[in-house]
Write an enzyme that holds these catalytic residues in place. Structure first.
Site, PDB file in Angstrom:
ATOM      1  CG  ASP A   1      -4.077  -6.134   7.174  1.00  0.00           C
ATOM      2  OD1 ASP A   1      -5.044  -6.769   7.624  1.00  0.00           O
ATOM      3  OD2 ASP A   1      -3.173  -5.661   7.904  1.00  0.00           O
TER       4      ASP A   1
ATOM      5  N   GLY B   1      -3.532  -1.913   9.673  1.00  0.00           N
ATOM      6  CA  GLY B   1      -4.305  -2.231   8.481  1.00  0.00           C
ATOM      7  C   GLY B   1      -4.198  -1.127   7.454  1.00  0.00           C
TER       8      GLY B   1
ATOM      9  CG  ASP C   1      -0.217   0.010   2.541  1.00  0.00           C
ATOM     10  OD1 ASP C   1       1.015  -0.194   2.556  1.00  0.00           O
ATOM     11  OD2 ASP C   1      -0.876   0.208   3.586  1.00  0.00           O
TER      12      ASP C   1
END
Length: 405
Positions: free
Chosen positions: A284, A320, A259
């Site tokens: 996630d 996350g 990410d």
């Protein structure tokens, strides 16, 4: 039973991108040779893909929620929440996923698990492949965003695990710490039930990781995160990527969060170069995915989203991601230099292999489920298809044209 021909497109097939048509009937990808020579018929529907790339639909093995929904927190409306996320994922090319529950009180598992059955995808949302249980059998020293008061041991082996979870019929993956007492017995028992065992939130050394893999574990949860850092005298479970103690023919898979925040580009490149065969992109993602910054939830804990990063409220502990899968594919491609085919297969074929469903998911091979995504040259989603049916169409992209015979 209509025969559909996707033309004017490129296909990701057999680890390469080719110029060819895709033929679909009754929700499956078919071999056109049988149509031409055995049936001597033509397509009922032709779809001009406008030179799009057709890739297998993405598969997310670790996603905690999204669009304001947290699977471990909203227990009274969990099916409504899972359905909302399943629908939202279609816009990101995700055709199958594993709803993930983080460490929670016992009552959460017994209430939530029966309410999340496996379900075929369609216009209402992505296919549900089974639940991923991330905890509570983890190491409190690597708890991350998992509440320590809910973390458990299994003094009675698999019986202790069943006492917490209850029925496992809707479960596909269990993440646990392999250094815990009786972990070997639990891993063996879960593997016999057809459940994928993943190692994560752990202080395990390499030897403990190797023992776990030799007894059935096949996956590592979000590599580099919530585990011992690599050390040259004992590389921890990161060392499983190049261990010589893994049985011949066995692949150790590992999820990795690309990410742009959780894993440095250099770490992404190391993982890719050391063990490409096992690399799986996971999001996630948490409830804040698709929402503005502010305060949200992951399981029992509050989360602050600040500057595109999700932290346990009041701390600087990451908890996350808020990046969807198609974004992770693009970030990974840019960061690793792996090539388009590899990046797409890391989000489709490789997770399918991890779950043992690669004959029907994550591939455009003949007889596979017709789950795929149409992408432009920038790997932006143009449309998403499940069982040969368009379930999402991006209004901002040049899309397809349908002609019926």
């Amino acid at each position: 039973m209509k025969l559909i021909q996707f033309r004017n497109c490129r296909l990701l097939r057999n680890h390469t991108i080719i110029k060819d048509d895709l033929w679909v009937r009754n929700g499956k990808i078919i071999d056109p040779m049988g149509v031409f020579f055995d049936e001597e018929c033509h397509s009922d529907i032709q779809i001009d893909c406008k030179e799009a790339l057709i890739a297998p639909g993405f598969i997310d093995l670790q996603i905690n929620g999204g669009y304001g929904v947290d699977f471990s927190y909203d227990i009274n409306t969990v099916w409504e929440g899972v359905s909302k996320v399943a629908k939202g994922l279609l816009s990101h090319g995700v055709t199958s996923f594993c709803p993930t529950l983080v460490t929670s009180p016992k009552d959460t598992y017994t209430q939530v698990l029966p309410k999340i059955p496996r379900k075929a995808g369609g216009p209402d949302g992505s296919t549900i492949l089974g639940v991923h249980l991330e905890g509570p059998f983890i190491n409190p020293s690597k708890k991350g965003a998992h509440p320590e008061n809910c973390i458990r041991d299994f003094p009675n082996g698999i019986d202790s695990l069943l006492e917490v979870y209850g029925d496992l019929s809707n479960v596909s993956i269990v993440t646990l710490a392999p250094e815990k007492e009786n972990a070997k017995e639990v891993i063996e028992a879960l593997t016999r039930r057809g459940i994928t065992v993943s190692l994560g939130h752990t202080m395990a050394n390499l030897k403990e990781g190797e023992i776990a893999c030799n007894n059935g574990a096949t996956l590592i949860t979000h590599l580099f995160n919530a585990m011992l850092p690599f050390h040259h005298r004992d590389p921890g479970i990161v060392g499983l990527l190049s261990s010589d103690a893994i049985p011949p023919g066995k692949t150790v898979f590992f999820g990795i969060i690309a990410d742009g925040i959780h894993t440095h580009p250099a770490a992404l490149r190391i993982a890719h170069r050391v063990h490409p065969k096992g690399l799986i992109l996971v999001t996630d993602a948490i409830s804040a995915m698709g929402l503005s910054e502010g305060t949200h939830h992951i399981g029992q804990m509050s989360v602050d989203v600040i500057g595109g990063r999700a932290y346990v409220a009041g701390t600087k502990t990451l908890c996350g991601s808020i990046a969807p899968m198609d974004e992770c594919v693009r970030i990974f491609l840019d960061s690793s230099g792996c090539g388009t085919v590899f990046a797409l297969e890391a989000a489709s074929l490789t997770p399918a292999k991890c779950l043992g469903i690669e004959s029907k998911k994550g591939t455009l091979n003949f007889n596979a489920d017709a789950d795929f995504v149409l992408l432009d040259d920038a790997l932006e989603v143009c449309s998403t298809w499940i069982a040969g049916e368009c379930v999402y169409r991006n209004p901002e992209k040049v899309s397809f044209v349908v002609t019926e015979s």
